[in-house]
Design an enzyme around this catalytic site. Structure first.
Site, PDB file in Angstrom:
ATOM      1  N   ASP A 134       0.819  -1.202   0.000  1.00 50.66           N
ATOM      2  CA  ASP A 134       0.000   0.000   0.000  1.00 50.66           C
ATOM      3  C   ASP A 134       0.862   1.266   0.000  1.00 50.66           C
ATOM      4  O   ASP A 134       0.510   2.264   0.618  1.00 50.66           O
ATOM      5  CB  ASP A 134      -0.913  -0.036   1.254  1.00 50.66           C
ATOM      6  CG  ASP A 134      -1.941   1.086   1.254  1.00 50.66           C
ATOM      7  OD1 ASP A 134      -2.328   1.529   0.162  1.00 50.66           O
ATOM      8  OD2 ASP A 134      -2.340   1.535   2.345  1.00 50.66           O
ATOM      9  N   SER A 216     -13.234   7.410   6.262  1.00 45.54           N
ATOM     10  CA  SER A 216     -11.781   7.224   6.325  1.00 45.54           C
ATOM     11  C   SER A 216     -11.054   8.374   5.625  1.00 45.54           C
ATOM     12  O   SER A 216     -10.015   8.857   6.094  1.00 45.54           O
ATOM     13  CB  SER A 216     -11.381   5.894   5.694  1.00 45.54           C
ATOM     14  OG  SER A 216     -11.778   4.821   6.508  1.00 45.54           O
ATOM     15  N   LYS A 223      -6.840  17.173   4.947  1.00 47.25           N
ATOM     16  CA  LYS A 223      -6.006  17.924   5.890  1.00 47.25           C
ATOM     17  C   LYS A 223      -6.644  19.253   6.316  1.00 47.25           C
ATOM     18  O   LYS A 223      -6.171  19.886   7.244  1.00 47.25           O
ATOM     19  CB  LYS A 223      -4.619  18.200   5.277  1.00 47.25           C
ATOM     20  CG  LYS A 223      -3.882  16.937   4.835  1.00 47.25           C
ATOM     21  CD  LYS A 223      -3.813  15.874   5.937  1.00 47.25           C
ATOM     22  CE  LYS A 223      -3.147  14.598   5.445  1.00 47.25           C
ATOM     23  NZ  LYS A 223      -3.260  13.488   6.409  1.00 47.25           N
ATOM     24  N   ASP A 242     -14.947   1.334  10.038  1.00 46.61           N
ATOM     25  CA  ASP A 242     -15.126  -0.098   9.743  1.00 46.61           C
ATOM     26  C   ASP A 242     -16.584  -0.449   9.431  1.00 46.61           C
ATOM     27  O   ASP A 242     -16.913  -1.638   9.343  1.00 46.61           O
ATOM     28  CB  ASP A 242     -14.676  -0.941  10.943  1.00 46.61           C
ATOM     29  CG  ASP A 242     -13.160  -1.012  11.085  1.00 46.61           C
ATOM     30  OD1 ASP A 242     -12.458  -0.886  10.068  1.00 46.61           O
ATOM     31  OD2 ASP A 242     -12.684  -1.177  12.226  1.00 46.61           O
ATOM     32  N   CYS A 248     -20.769  -6.565   6.897  1.00 45.23           N
ATOM     33  CA  CYS A 248     -20.644  -7.561   5.822  1.00 45.23           C
ATOM     34  C   CYS A 248     -20.805  -8.978   6.375  1.00 45.23           C
ATOM     35  O   CYS A 248     -20.073  -9.383   7.285  1.00 45.23           O
ATOM     36  CB  CYS A 248     -19.288  -7.425   5.147  1.00 45.23           C
ATOM     37  SG  CYS A 248     -18.993  -8.684   3.873  1.00 45.23           S
TER      38      CYS A 248
END
Length: 316
Positions: A134, A216, A223, A242, A248
């Site tokens: 990532d 998220s 910023k 989450d 899910c």
């Protein structure tokens, strides 16, 4: 390369992945992602990246692994579980995404990948390649899907039948020809739990997320001051979110990880609402010294806390 040699190298790589703690390992041929190219182009044209300008860079490299690793033949995709023993969002008033409970995964997994690549070179000889967690223009979910690690859920995350989605993805792109895996079936069916649960309506279509509407994004990537039109919609998340994973059905199969470095700082487990409000930079550094939460910095986390507290969503 001889079929038996390819088979032996492939078996070696999958066995070593397991020994290093990776839950799953799949391999795909390193080639241009022709299906993903128009989707990525459309996603960017719709400005779903928001202020994440870095996603606009290296368009060609995102789609072609041979531009990242000259002579690349294989993309080895890996799953590393981070599902915690305790879900702290069920016991604390202000919430931090599960992936950020412990040490920053970039460093934990990158170290494992360096060891992995070294083991491959010791066994096979001169193998060129790079490790990714990532941190570079790699379309990790697309590669994981191609290599059979799971399917792309309607929340745009990779889903695995045995582990749900609470895991990190990582890749080794190497110039070694191997046996390749194929994609698996999509098992989302008619379920829309993630779409229905998202409080900011970030999932604009099945498999398409407007990144600029995601909690998220607001709590980590943005910023500047948080927009007033999402006040009252964060459901007490102050770093990450989450929600679309928690609802899910496939995450019923998530199993606690075995990585000590992902265990939370004991202080994080007991933080009260008032302790969050009165958070000092010293305490921030103590709890999050090696955590991904440092990405938002002390002032960014304080901004998120103020925004959630001011919206009056917290219980008293």
């Amino acid at each position: 390369m001889d079929f038996n040699v390819k088979q032996r190298y492939t078996q070696f790589i999958k066995e070593k992945a397991k020994e290093l703690g990776f839950s799953f390992c799949g391999i795909a041929k390193a080639e241009f992602l022709s299906e993903e190219a128009p989707r990525l182009d459309e996603w960017l044209k719709r400005n779903y990246q928001g202020k994440m300008q870095y996603l606009e860079n290296h368009f060609d490299k995102r789609l072609d692994p041979t531009l990242l690793v000259p002579g690349a033949k294989s993309v080895v995709s890996l799953i590393y579980n981070y599902y915690p023993e305790k879900d702290l969002s069920q016991q604390t008033e202000l919430k931090v995404a599960k992936y950020a409970y412990g040490e920053d995964y970039h460093f934990v997994i990158k170290d494992k990948l360096k060891t992995f690549l070294s083991l491959i070179q010791q066994e096979i000889g001169e193998v060129g390649g790079r490790a990714f967690v990532d941190s570079a223009p790699v379309m990790e979910r697309a590669w994981a899907k191609r290599s059979g690690l799971g399917w792309i859920g309607k929340n745009s995350l990779l889903l695995n039948k045995e582990h749900g989605s609470f895991f990190f993805l990582a890749e080794l792109i190497i110039d070694l020809e191997l046996e390749y895996d194929g994609p698996v079936k999509d098992y989302c069916g008619t379920c829309t739990a993630c779409i229905d649960a998202c409080p900011t309506d970030a999932i604009v279509d099945a498999h398409v997320v407007d990144g600029s509407k995601c909690i998220s994004y607001f709590t980590i990537e943005l910023k500047e001051e948080l927009p007033t039109d999402v006040k009252g919609k964060f459901e007490n998340w102050i770093f990450g979110c989450d929600i679309c994973q928690d609802v899910c059905p496939w995450n019923r199969f998530s199993k606690p990880h075995n990585e000590d470095k992902f265990n939370p700082n004991p202080l994080l487990e007991t933080m009260s609402k008032n302790e969050w409000i009165e958070l000092t930079e010293e305490v921030f550094q103590n709890i999050f010294r090696h955590s991904a939460v440092k990405r938002t910095k002390f002032e960014g986390l304080k901004r998120n806390i103020r925004f959630v507290i001011d919206q009056g969503a917290c219980a008293t």
